[in-house]
Design an enzyme around this catalytic site. Structure first.
Site, PDB file in Angstrom:
ATOM      1  N   HIS A 133      48.099  44.224 -16.135  1.00 47.74           N
ATOM      2  CA  HIS A 133      48.462  44.015 -14.807  1.00 47.74           C
ATOM      3  C   HIS A 133      49.933  43.588 -14.628  1.00 47.74           C
ATOM      4  O   HIS A 133      50.484  42.986 -15.632  1.00 47.74           O
ATOM      5  CB  HIS A 133      47.682  43.228 -13.827  1.00 47.74           C
ATOM      6  N   LYS A 136      50.343  39.106 -11.003  1.00 51.36           N
ATOM      7  CA  LYS A 136      49.102  38.870 -10.637  1.00 51.36           C
ATOM      8  C   LYS A 136      48.381  37.509 -10.962  1.00 51.36           C
ATOM      9  O   LYS A 136      48.713  37.011 -12.183  1.00 51.36           O
ATOM     10  CB  LYS A 136      48.175  39.997 -11.482  1.00 51.36           C
TER      11      LYS A 136
HETATM   12  N1  LIG Z   1      40.391  45.829  -4.679  1.00 52.43           N
HETATM   13  C1  LIG Z   1      41.596  46.626  -5.035  1.00 52.43           C
HETATM   14  O1  LIG Z   1      41.556  47.701  -5.287  1.00 52.43           O
HETATM   15  C2  LIG Z   1      42.836  45.704  -5.386  1.00 52.43           C
HETATM   16  C3  LIG Z   1      42.793  44.590  -5.290  1.00 52.43           C
HETATM   17  N2  LIG Z   1      44.005  43.613  -5.251  1.00 52.43           N
HETATM   18  C4  LIG Z   1      43.739  42.415  -5.224  1.00 52.43           C
HETATM   19  O2  LIG Z   1      44.431  42.031  -3.709  1.00 52.43           O
HETATM   20  C5  LIG Z   1      45.008  40.714  -3.619  1.00 52.43           C
HETATM   21  C6  LIG Z   1      46.539  40.834  -3.289  1.00 52.43           C
HETATM   22  O3  LIG Z   1      47.241  41.496  -4.286  1.00 52.43           O
HETATM   23  P1  LIG Z   1      48.703  41.706  -4.112  1.00 52.43           P
HETATM   24  O4  LIG Z   1      48.912  42.546  -3.046  1.00 52.43           O
HETATM   25  O5  LIG Z   1      49.352  42.068  -5.516  1.00 52.43           O
HETATM   26  O6  LIG Z   1      49.177  40.426  -3.801  1.00 52.43           O
HETATM   27  P2  LIG Z   1      50.701  39.832  -3.087  1.00 52.43           P
HETATM   28  O7  LIG Z   1      50.958  38.501  -3.229  1.00 52.43           O
HETATM   29  O8  LIG Z   1      51.722  40.919  -3.119  1.00 52.43           O
HETATM   30  O9  LIG Z   1      50.408  39.994  -1.616  1.00 52.43           O
HETATM   31  C7  LIG Z   1      49.256  39.046  -1.096  1.00 52.43           C
HETATM   32  C8  LIG Z   1      49.915  38.659   0.484  1.00 52.43           C
HETATM   33  O10 LIG Z   1      48.834  37.859   0.929  1.00 52.43           O
HETATM   34  C9  LIG Z   1      49.326  36.781   2.017  1.00 52.43           C
HETATM   35  N3  LIG Z   1      49.016  35.623   1.703  1.00 52.43           N
HETATM   36  C10 LIG Z   1      49.116  35.002   0.509  1.00 52.43           C
HETATM   37  N4  LIG Z   1      48.769  33.767   0.279  1.00 52.43           N
HETATM   38  C11 LIG Z   1      48.100  33.657   1.860  1.00 52.43           C
HETATM   39  C12 LIG Z   1      47.376  32.724   2.593  1.00 52.43           C
HETATM   40  N5  LIG Z   1      47.180  31.549   1.782  1.00 52.43           N
HETATM   41  N6  LIG Z   1      46.992  32.805   3.719  1.00 52.43           N
HETATM   42  C13 LIG Z   1      47.252  34.211   4.425  1.00 52.43           C
HETATM   43  N7  LIG Z   1      47.844  35.080   3.584  1.00 52.43           N
HETATM   44  C14 LIG Z   1      48.166  34.704   2.441  1.00 52.43           C
HETATM   45  C15 LIG Z   1      51.195  37.132   1.846  1.00 52.43           C
HETATM   46  O11 LIG Z   1      51.553  37.471   2.870  1.00 52.43           O
HETATM   47  P3  LIG Z   1      52.326  36.629   3.897  1.00 52.43           P
HETATM   48  O12 LIG Z   1      53.195  35.939   3.267  1.00 52.43           O
HETATM   49  O13 LIG Z   1      52.981  37.910   4.659  1.00 52.43           O
HETATM   50  O14 LIG Z   1      51.399  36.114   4.890  1.00 52.43           O
HETATM   51  C16 LIG Z   1      51.122  37.837   0.571  1.00 52.43           C
HETATM   52  O15 LIG Z   1      52.039  39.069   1.014  1.00 52.43           O
HETATM   53  C17 LIG Z   1      44.719  40.131  -5.024  1.00 52.43           C
HETATM   54  O16 LIG Z   1      43.650  39.459  -5.041  1.00 52.43           O
HETATM   55  C18 LIG Z   1      44.475  41.548  -5.781  1.00 52.43           C
HETATM   56  O17 LIG Z   1      43.936  41.206  -7.013  1.00 52.43           O
HETATM   57  C19 LIG Z   1      44.894  44.182  -5.496  1.00 52.43           C
HETATM   58  C20 LIG Z   1      45.323  45.676  -5.735  1.00 52.43           C
HETATM   59  C21 LIG Z   1      44.036  46.427  -5.612  1.00 52.43           C
HETATM   60  O1  LIG Z   2      46.013  42.456  -8.782  1.00 55.44           O
HETATM   61  C1  LIG Z   2      45.940  43.898  -8.634  1.00 55.44           C
HETATM   62  O2  LIG Z   2      47.117  44.486  -8.819  1.00 55.44           O
HETATM   63  C2  LIG Z   2      44.981  44.599  -8.962  1.00 55.44           C
HETATM   64  N1  LIG Z   2      43.988  43.870  -8.589  1.00 55.44           N
HETATM   65  C3  LIG Z   2      42.604  44.516  -8.924  1.00 55.44           C
HETATM   66  C4  LIG Z   2      41.653  43.654  -9.618  1.00 55.44           C
HETATM   67  O3  LIG Z   2      41.921  42.403 -10.140  1.00 55.44           O
HETATM   68  O4  LIG Z   2      40.838  44.421 -10.357  1.00 55.44           O
HETATM   69  C5  LIG Z   2      42.391  45.938  -9.024  1.00 55.44           C
HETATM   70  C6  LIG Z   2      43.657  46.543  -9.586  1.00 55.44           C
HETATM   71  O5  LIG Z   2      43.270  46.496 -10.831  1.00 55.44           O
HETATM   72  C7  LIG Z   2      45.050  46.069  -9.441  1.00 55.44           C
END
Ligand SMILES: NC(=O)C1=CN([C@@H]2O[C@H](COP(=O)(O)OP(=O)(O)OC[C@H]3O[C@@H](n4cnc5c(N)ncnc54)[C@H](OP(=O)(O)O)[C@@H]3O)[C@@H](O)[C@H]2O)C=CC1
Ligand SMILES: O=C(O)C1=N[C@H](C(=O)O)C[C@H](O)C1
Length: 244
Positions: free
Chosen positions: A138, A142
């Site tokens: 990743h 992450k």
């Molecule tokens: N299930 C799936 O298919 C996927 C899962 N994921 C998961 O999604 C999660 C997010 O990943 P990603 O998009 O890369 O992360 P990012 O860090 O890019 O975005 C997370 C967002 O969450 C908000 N945030 C962070 N901390 C807090 C907090 N304490 N309270 C409220 N809001 C908060 C922030 O927005 P702001 O500052 O505007 O509040 C931030 O922009 C991870 O756990 C990742 O593993 C990711 C991709 C696919």
């Molecule tokens: O953090 C990510 O980017 C992703 N998180 C998910 C995971 O922890 O498996 C899904 C995807 O791989 C992207």
């Protein structure tokens, strides 16, 4: 539909907002810093009560998702959780919320990953003596490791083997591989969207099964599919394959 998005400024939340808009849904983007026109997530209960969305999609961090789940339960808003990295207390908190509302949590919203899960289980069952090594890669931003998807695949492998394999994280030093172990390897580099590979090896042959996400839109599209599918469902815990 009207759908709220927690983490709307983030890598995956922002793609979810775009996907919702492309499908002509009404979007309620939420942020801790609502200077870009979002609603303040610090005031989530008020925002959800006032706007009464059909679902809340959450791609944030586990500690925040747990708080959002409690508010979603209080305000009767179905919840789609993409966040990964929950500990047992976090999972219990989501289960509590699921007593009041439908909660769909998936470690990966790419449909191909759920096909990969079936293929991996078939491979593990067909090759009971083979060594198994899992590698995930990743982007360098992450937080959690191994990825949520890797943990899901490891559980699937245990189910298919009918036993709990010892998870060897990386490898160092001098010792032979034990038969009842599965190697787990994590790489963080560049902006890789997400790759998962399961390798099965016997004498003189290797099978590799790989999924590679080529854009975050695939996760966003799956999360929006899940939000659409959750409408009208009873309270309870759901996984992505339940609504595919
Ligand atoms: N299930 C799936 O298919 C996927 C899962 N994921 C998961 O999604 C999660 C997010 O990943 P990603 O998009 O890369 O992360 P990012 O860090 O890019 O975005 C997370 C967002 O969450 C908000 N945030 C962070 N901390 C807090 C907090 N304490 N309270 C409220 N809001 C908060 C922030 O927005 P702001 O500052 O505007 O509040 C931030 O922009 C991870 O756990 C990742 O593993 C990711 C991709 C696919
Ligand atoms: O953090 C990510 O980017 C992703 N998180 C998910 C995971 O922890 O498996 C899904 C995807 O791989 C992207």
């Amino acid at each position: 539909m009207k759908v709220a998005v927690a983490g709307a400024t983030g890598r995956t939340g922002s793609e979810s907002v775009a996907e919702l808009r492309d499908r002509d849904h009404d979007v309620l983007a939420l942020s801790r810093d609502p200077t870009g026109g979002q609603r303040d997530i610090g005031d989530l209960a008020t925002v959800l009560t006032e706007t009464d969305p059909d679902a809340l999609i959450d791609f944030t961090v586990p500690e925040a998702t747990v708080e959002h789940a409690a508010v979603a339960a209080e305000t009767a808003v179905p919840l789609v959780v993409g966040t990964t990295g929950f500990d047992d207390d976090g999972l219990a908190a989501l289960a509590d919320a699921a007593r009041e509302i439908p909660v769909l949590r998936a470690s990966n919203f790419a449909k191909g990953v759920h096909a990969l899960r079936d293929i991996v289980q078939a491979g593990v069952e067909a090759l009971p003596e083979y060594d198994i090594e899992l590698t995930e890669t990743h982007h360098n931003g992450k937080r959690d490791a191994p990825s949520g998807t890797a943990l899901t695949l490891l559980d699937d492998i245990d189910d298919a083997r009918g036993t709990t394999l010892d998870r060897t994280h990386g490898r160092e030093g001098e010792h032979e591989r034990a038969p009842a172990e599965v190697g787990v390897h994590v790489r963080r580099a560049g902006n890789v969207r997400g790759e998962h590979e399961v390798l099965l090896a016997g004498n003189d042959e290797v099978v590799t099964l790989t999924h590679r996400a080529e854009s975050r839109r695939v996760f966003a599209a799956g999360a929006v599919d899940a939000a659409e599918a959750l409408a009208g469902r009873p309270a309870g815990e759901y996984d992505f394959p339940d609504v595919l």
